[in-house]
Scaffold this active site. Sequence first.
Site, PDB file in Angstrom:
ATOM      1  N   ASP A 161      19.930  93.151  55.747  1.00 42.80           N
ATOM      2  CA  ASP A 161      21.105  92.919  56.586  1.00 42.80           C
ATOM      3  C   ASP A 161      21.064  93.836  57.807  1.00 42.80           C
ATOM      4  OD1 ASP A 161      23.929  91.754  56.896  1.00 42.80           O
ATOM      5  OD2 ASP A 161      24.270  93.919  57.065  1.00 42.80           O
ATOM      6  N   TYR A 178      23.748  98.370  65.236  1.00 43.46           N
ATOM      7  CA  TYR A 178      23.259  99.489  64.422  1.00 43.46           C
ATOM      8  C   TYR A 178      22.210 100.302  65.178  1.00 43.46           C
ATOM      9  CZ  TYR A 178      25.584  96.921  60.602  1.00 43.46           C
ATOM     10  OH  TYR A 178      26.493  96.251  59.827  1.00 43.46           O
ATOM     11  N   LYS A 187      23.453  90.270  63.476  1.00 45.71           N
ATOM     12  CA  LYS A 187      24.810  90.004  63.958  1.00 45.71           C
ATOM     13  C   LYS A 187      24.927  90.154  65.469  1.00 45.71           C
ATOM     14  CE  LYS A 187      26.265  92.196  59.638  1.00 45.71           C
ATOM     15  NZ  LYS A 187      25.386  93.376  59.488  1.00 45.71           N
ATOM     16  N   HIS A 230      29.731  89.288  64.518  1.00 43.78           N
ATOM     17  CA  HIS A 230      30.047  90.535  63.824  1.00 43.78           C
ATOM     18  C   HIS A 230      31.554  90.750  63.670  1.00 43.78           C
ATOM     19  CE1 HIS A 230      27.930  94.659  63.106  1.00 43.78           C
ATOM     20  NE2 HIS A 230      28.963  94.537  62.311  1.00 43.78           N
TER      21      HIS A 230
HETATM   22  N1  NAP Z   1      29.834  93.318  58.954  1.00 44.47           N
HETATM   23  C1  NAP Z   1      30.315  94.525  59.097  1.00 44.47           C
HETATM   24  O1  NAP Z   1      31.213  94.777  59.918  1.00 44.47           O
HETATM   25  C2  NAP Z   1      29.792  95.637  58.225  1.00 44.47           C
HETATM   26  C3  NAP Z   1      30.549  96.809  58.068  1.00 44.47           C
HETATM   27  C4  NAP Z   1      30.064  97.801  57.190  1.00 44.47           C
HETATM   28  C5  NAP Z   1      28.849  97.615  56.537  1.00 44.47           C
HETATM   29  N2  NAP Z   1      28.114  96.481  56.737  1.00 44.47           N
HETATM   30  C6  NAP Z   1      26.808  96.264  56.055  1.00 44.47           C
HETATM   31  O2  NAP Z   1      26.935  96.607  54.680  1.00 44.47           O
HETATM   32  C7  NAP Z   1      25.989  97.613  54.354  1.00 44.47           C
HETATM   33  C8  NAP Z   1      26.524  98.505  53.248  1.00 44.47           C
HETATM   34  O3  NAP Z   1      27.779  99.057  53.590  1.00 44.47           O
HETATM   35  P1  NAP Z   1      28.017 100.625  53.822  1.00 44.47           P
HETATM   36  O4  NAP Z   1      26.748 101.221  54.335  1.00 44.47           O
HETATM   37  O5  NAP Z   1      29.244 100.762  54.620  1.00 44.47           O
HETATM   38  O6  NAP Z   1      28.405 101.180  52.380  1.00 44.47           O
HETATM   39  P2  NAP Z   1      27.736 101.235  50.941  1.00 44.47           P
HETATM   40  O7  NAP Z   1      26.447 100.522  50.889  1.00 44.47           O
HETATM   41  O8  NAP Z   1      28.817 100.806  50.020  1.00 44.47           O
HETATM   42  O9  NAP Z   1      27.510 102.790  50.758  1.00 44.47           O
HETATM   43  C9  NAP Z   1      26.477 103.460  51.419  1.00 44.47           C
HETATM   44  C10 NAP Z   1      26.571 104.947  51.053  1.00 44.47           C
HETATM   45  O10 NAP Z   1      26.418 105.104  49.652  1.00 44.47           O
HETATM   46  C11 NAP Z   1      25.374 106.013  49.356  1.00 44.47           C
HETATM   47  N3  NAP Z   1      24.687 105.457  48.183  1.00 44.47           N
HETATM   48  C12 NAP Z   1      24.015 104.284  48.129  1.00 44.47           C
HETATM   49  N4  NAP Z   1      23.567 104.044  46.884  1.00 44.47           N
HETATM   50  C13 NAP Z   1      23.956 105.100  46.127  1.00 44.47           C
HETATM   51  C14 NAP Z   1      23.770 105.422  44.772  1.00 44.47           C
HETATM   52  N5  NAP Z   1      23.103 104.620  43.954  1.00 44.47           N
HETATM   53  N6  NAP Z   1      24.308 106.594  44.319  1.00 44.47           N
HETATM   54  C15 NAP Z   1      24.981 107.402  45.144  1.00 44.47           C
HETATM   55  N7  NAP Z   1      25.176 107.139  46.448  1.00 44.47           N
HETATM   56  C16 NAP Z   1      24.668 105.991  46.942  1.00 44.47           C
HETATM   57  C17 NAP Z   1      24.511 106.048  50.595  1.00 44.47           C
HETATM   58  O11 NAP Z   1      23.935 107.324  50.725  1.00 44.47           O
HETATM   59  P3  NAP Z   1      22.405 107.582  51.182  1.00 44.47           P
HETATM   60  O12 NAP Z   1      22.075 106.609  52.265  1.00 44.47           O
HETATM   61  O13 NAP Z   1      22.433 108.993  51.652  1.00 44.47           O
HETATM   62  O14 NAP Z   1      21.562 107.389  49.959  1.00 44.47           O
HETATM   63  C18 NAP Z   1      25.512 105.785  51.706  1.00 44.47           C
HETATM   64  O15 NAP Z   1      26.155 106.970  52.096  1.00 44.47           O
HETATM   65  C19 NAP Z   1      25.747  98.323  55.684  1.00 44.47           C
HETATM   66  O16 NAP Z   1      24.585  99.094  55.672  1.00 44.47           O
HETATM   67  C20 NAP Z   1      25.697  97.150  56.613  1.00 44.47           C
HETATM   68  O17 NAP Z   1      24.446  96.504  56.536  1.00 44.47           O
HETATM   69  C21 NAP Z   1      28.585  95.475  57.555  1.00 44.47           C
END
Ligand code: NAP
Length: 331
Positions: free
Chosen positions: A67, A72, A101, A134
């Site tokens: 994704d 980004y 996006k 987006h």
């Molecule tokens: N469409 C939109 O507007 C939008 C908005 C937000 C996000 N997104 C997409 O969704 C993806 C995921 O969302 P997100 O990055 O906000 O949140 P997330 O994936 O829920 O959480 C990411 C965080 O969790 C940590 N983490 C991941 N796996 C872990 C585990 N097994 N144990 C402990 N900590 C863990 C990561 O740390 P480390 O990296 O330090 O390991 C990072 O700080 C984004 O990368 C993006 O591609 C889209």
Amino acid sequence: MAPLTRISIAALACLGASSAQNQIPIPATKPSHIPAIGFGTWNLKISSKNTSSAVSTALRAGYRHIDCAAIYGNEKDVGKGIKDGLKEMDLKREDIWVTSKLWNDHHEPDLVENALDQTLHDLGLEYLDLYLMHWPVASTSKGSVISYVDTWHAMEALLQTSKVRQIGISNFSPHQLHHLISTSTHKPSVHQFETHPYLQQTEWVKLHKDHGIIVTAYSPLANLNPIYGSPGKSKDTPSSLLENKEISEIAEKRGCTNAQVALKWGMGRGTSVIPKSSHASRIEENFDALECDLHEEDYDVIHEVGKKYLKRFNNPSEGWGVPLYEGLDGT
Ligand SMILES: NC(=O)c1ccc[n+]([C@@H]2O[C@H](COP(=O)([O-])OP(=O)(O)OC[C@H]3O[C@@H](n4cnc5c(N)ncnc54)[C@H](OP(=O)(O)O)[C@@H]3O)[C@@H](O)[C@H]2O)c1
Ligand SMILES: *[C@@H]1O[C@H](CO)[C@@H](O)[C@H](O)[C@H]1NC(C)=O
């Protein structure tokens, strides 16, 4: 090397409404449906090498969906990771699903294809499996006079090119979604929005199912992303999912980690999840959520967790001065 089981699970674990349901022709491609678990790339930019390495690690671990997004600021490095990962795993481009996006500053219909071309150039790809709007918010020089409907019509035109297989949206409200559907030829194939045990949005998810629109759950691990502030910072912020008592109990019972419980719950309710991590061990741990065996009663417990806590972590509404998520929980 990733064991074979990972790959076969990845291949099987696809979600999807059929193309007939969505009325969008899906050219012969595999996976033709969005995989149940994908790899998020937001905030993946400690260094170029680190970003590429995280993405290739994800492909080695078995992820078949990456994704991405122009905003980004890392699509070149992500693209290198994709290239490396495909090579190491002896995979072809059509074996994986790549989403990107359209950013708010390219909503003018004339600019939409340019934005896509830039993303394809940066990622080093000839096509995307899925291109999302987006946000339903334009920030071009013409600002608010550009309707997301006009932007969507320009995205629909992209389906006539060979550059995108499907189109979708992100962060739309119920009113915006209905308005879009009633004024367009193509329904979005996918709607990507925030949902996790602390923001379950059960009715909202179900409404998409009824329309044959796939939901991709972003931030599936809730408040783990440091950009959202430290857990417990304010009174209404629930503890991190990693410390949540109910989730921990399920994890212990099923021999999974807390992160795996949250991710498997997301997949089990029919959404595709896209966790992000820059650490190899977590990238693998999250992918292995596919093997975490949750029982019906676990879903009931997590349902109750959602009644206890309600928290949306991603809401730029105030900063942008536009109402977002009207009519949804956590606003
Ligand atoms: N469409 C939109 O507007 C939008 C908005 C937000 C996000 N997104 C997409 O969704 C993806 C995921 O969302 P997100 O990055 O906000 O949140 P997330 O994936 O829920 O959480 C990411 C965080 O969790 C940590 N983490 C991941 N796996 C872990 C585990 N097994 N144990 C402990 N900590 C863990 C990561 O740390 P480390 O990296 O330090 O390991 C990072 O700080 C984004 O990368 C993006 O591609 C889209
Ligand atoms: C990325 O950098 C962090 C911090 O130095 C490190 O802990 C992590 O292992 C690196 N990830 C990859 C996939 O190389």
